[in-house]
Design a protein around this motif. Structure first.
Motif, PDB file in Angstrom:
ATOM      1  N   LYS A 137      10.233  53.897  37.441  1.00  0.00           N
ATOM      2  CA  LYS A 137       9.818  53.121  38.605  1.00  0.00           C
ATOM      3  C   LYS A 137      10.917  52.106  38.942  1.00  0.00           C
ATOM      4  CE  LYS A 137       5.000  53.191  36.997  1.00  0.00           C
ATOM      5  NZ  LYS A 137       3.819  52.355  36.637  1.00  0.00           N
ATOM      6  N   THR A 138      11.008  51.739  40.211  1.00  0.00           N
ATOM      7  CA  THR A 138      11.974  50.721  40.623  1.00  0.00           C
ATOM      8  C   THR A 138      11.248  49.564  41.290  1.00  0.00           C
ATOM      9  OG1 THR A 138      12.341  51.766  42.789  1.00  0.00           O
ATOM     10  CG2 THR A 138      13.789  52.424  40.982  1.00  0.00           C
ATOM     11  N   GLU A 139      11.810  48.369  41.121  1.00  0.00           N
ATOM     12  CA  GLU A 139      11.243  47.178  41.758  1.00  0.00           C
ATOM     13  C   GLU A 139      12.356  46.212  42.136  1.00  0.00           C
ATOM     14  OE1 GLU A 139       7.978  43.583  40.938  1.00  0.00           O
ATOM     15  OE2 GLU A 139       8.544  44.955  39.320  1.00  0.00           O
ATOM     16  N   ASN A 140      12.333  45.746  43.371  1.00  0.00           N
ATOM     17  CA  ASN A 140      13.245  44.696  43.819  1.00  0.00           C
ATOM     18  C   ASN A 140      12.524  43.366  43.648  1.00  0.00           C
ATOM     19  OD1 ASN A 140      15.009  42.949  45.057  1.00  0.00           O
ATOM     20  ND2 ASN A 140      14.845  43.846  47.100  1.00  0.00           N
ATOM     21  N   THR A 141      12.967  42.562  42.684  1.00  0.00           N
ATOM     22  CA  THR A 141      12.298  41.300  42.376  1.00  0.00           C
ATOM     23  C   THR A 141      12.902  40.116  43.136  1.00  0.00           C
ATOM     24  OG1 THR A 141      13.753  40.908  40.477  1.00  0.00           O
ATOM     25  CG2 THR A 141      11.697  42.105  40.077  1.00  0.00           C
ATOM     26  N   GLY A 142      13.946  40.365  43.924  1.00  0.00           N
ATOM     27  CA  GLY A 142      14.633  39.287  44.615  1.00  0.00           C
ATOM     28  C   GLY A 142      14.134  39.030  46.025  1.00  0.00           C
ATOM     29  N   LYS A 143      14.858  38.164  46.726  1.00  0.00           N
ATOM     30  CA  LYS A 143      14.492  37.764  48.089  1.00  0.00           C
ATOM     31  C   LYS A 143      15.398  38.404  49.141  1.00  0.00           C
ATOM     32  CE  LYS A 143      12.721  33.281  46.527  1.00  0.00           C
ATOM     33  NZ  LYS A 143      12.825  31.797  46.664  1.00  0.00           N
ATOM     34  N   ASP A 144      16.245  39.341  48.708  1.00  0.00           N
ATOM     35  CA  ASP A 144      17.179  39.989  49.626  1.00  0.00           C
ATOM     36  C   ASP A 144      16.945  41.498  49.645  1.00  0.00           C
ATOM     37  OD1 ASP A 144      19.110  37.690  50.325  1.00  0.00           O
ATOM     38  OD2 ASP A 144      19.128  37.670  48.129  1.00  0.00           O
ATOM     39  N   ASP A 145      17.308  42.131  50.763  1.00  0.00           N
ATOM     40  CA  ASP A 145      17.311  43.591  50.822  1.00  0.00           C
ATOM     41  C   ASP A 145      18.440  44.112  49.942  1.00  0.00           C
ATOM     42  OD1 ASP A 145      15.298  44.340  52.968  1.00  0.00           O
ATOM     43  OD2 ASP A 145      16.512  42.887  54.054  1.00  0.00           O
ATOM     44  N   ILE A 146      18.147  45.156  49.185  1.00  0.00           N
ATOM     45  CA  ILE A 146      19.170  45.727  48.315  1.00  0.00           C
ATOM     46  C   ILE A 146      19.240  47.246  48.523  1.00  0.00           C
ATOM     47  CG2 ILE A 146      18.924  43.955  46.540  1.00  0.00           C
ATOM     48  CD1 ILE A 146      17.309  45.977  44.889  1.00  0.00           C
ATOM     49  N   SER A 147      20.341  47.842  48.083  1.00  0.00           N
ATOM     50  CA  SER A 147      20.477  49.303  48.097  1.00  0.00           C
ATOM     51  C   SER A 147      20.976  49.754  46.736  1.00  0.00           C
ATOM     52  CB  SER A 147      21.440  49.751  49.204  1.00  0.00           C
ATOM     53  OG  SER A 147      22.747  49.245  48.976  1.00  0.00           O
ATOM     54  N   TRP A 148      20.602  51.003  46.388  1.00  0.00           N
ATOM     55  CA  TRP A 148      20.927  51.542  45.063  1.00  0.00           C
ATOM     56  C   TRP A 148      21.039  53.049  45.150  1.00  0.00           C
ATOM     57  CZ3 TRP A 148      17.567  53.780  40.969  1.00  0.00           C
ATOM     58  CH2 TRP A 148      18.208  53.854  39.721  1.00  0.00           C
ATOM     59  N   ARG A 149      21.949  53.639  44.381  1.00  0.00           N
ATOM     60  CA  ARG A 149      22.217  55.075  44.447  1.00  0.00           C
ATOM     61  C   ARG A 149      21.725  55.840  43.213  1.00  0.00           C
ATOM     62  NH1 ARG A 149      27.157  56.613  44.193  1.00  0.00           N
ATOM     63  NH2 ARG A 149      26.771  58.602  45.255  1.00  0.00           N
ATOM     64  N   GLY A 150      20.790  55.259  42.479  1.00  0.00           N
ATOM     65  CA  GLY A 150      20.176  55.985  41.375  1.00  0.00           C
ATOM     66  C   GLY A 150      21.098  56.199  40.189  1.00  0.00           C
ATOM     67  N   PHE A 151      20.826  57.275  39.437  1.00  0.00           N
ATOM     68  CA  PHE A 151      21.620  57.649  38.269  1.00  0.00           C
ATOM     69  C   PHE A 151      22.535  58.809  38.655  1.00  0.00           C
ATOM     70  CE2 PHE A 151      17.732  55.841  36.408  1.00  0.00           C
ATOM     71  CZ  PHE A 151      18.283  54.885  35.575  1.00  0.00           C
TER      72      PHE A 151
END
Length: 230
Positions: A137-151
């Motif tokens: 599972k993934t969770e963005n705990t911050g206050k900004d939009d983020i991007s991520w490309r997985g493994f």
């Protein structure tokens, strides 16, 4: 197998009867209940027969080690091992990854379409294919939009590095690029890693996490790796 997924079939029948009035209407109501009960019994019997006849094609989950089933998209799949890895977590900047489980699965009697997919990804048409299926599972705990490309890469216990981009062509939900809003979650993610049947552990490399606002001091947090026991 361009789109591979888990199919869950649920059937729910709900009948509500009400009766009121004189003895004649009560008799009619009882007769209706009798007819409805007979119809429901027939429906249940038909459903049971259909389930028995199509058990191998309708059952789409491997829950116990040794479980095996046939999937027309891939072939005969067998669960070699299953490990609860819910104690595993990985934090990259504002991105928290919580792992669920790891399954080692072998595919035999591989379908022609899956052989073609494997040939496109690895340059061979194997007689069998073994992989570790890692759910997280993934969770963005911050206050900004983020991007991520997985493994994108993994390393086996023997030190063999594996490119995981083939997950994209097979339709496995390992993000090629996801944008996550602040304080948001994504429950169902998965990555496949080709392994040997006796593989005991792998190392996964999570990609960098980027903030949408590139003026931030912590605009980029470099990726990290984690060891997963199988």
């Amino acid at each position: 197998m361009k789109k591979y997924g888990v199919l869950i079939f649920a059937l729910l029948l709900c009948f509500t009867l009400s009766a009121c009035g004189n003895s004649s209407s009560n008799a009619n109501s009882k007769e209706q209940e009798k007819d409805m009960s007979a119809a429901e019994s027939k429906s249940s019997a038909d459903k049971s027969n259909n389930n028995n006849e199509g058990e191998q094609t309708e059952r789409k989950t491997l829950e116990k080690v040794g479980d095996s089933l046939y999937d027309s998209n891939t072939g005969t799949v067998t669960l070699n091992s299953l490990k609860d890895i819910s104690n595993k977590k990985l934090t990259i900047g504002d991105l928290n990854l919580k792992f669920i489980d790891a399954k080692v699965i072998t595919v035999t009697d591989i379908s022609d379409s899956f052989k073609e997919d494997l040939e496109q990804s690895f340059g061979v048409r194997p007689k069998e294919f073994t992989y570790a299926q890692i759910r997280y599972k993934t969770e963005n705990t911050g206050k900004d939009d983020i991007s991520w490309r997985g493994f994108r890469k993994a390393v086996t216990s023997e030190g063999q590095q594996v490119d995981l981009d083939f997950n994209l062509s097979l339709g496995i939900p390992n993000p090629s690029s996801i944008d996550m809003m602040p304080n948001s979650k994504m429950e169902e993610n998965m990555v496949w890693v080709p392994v040997n049947k006796g593989e005991k552990s792998i190392r996964l490399k999570g990609e960098d996490v980027l903030k949408k606002d590139n003026s931030k001091k912590d605009f980029i947090v470099y990726g990290k790796e984690i060891k997963i026991d199988l």
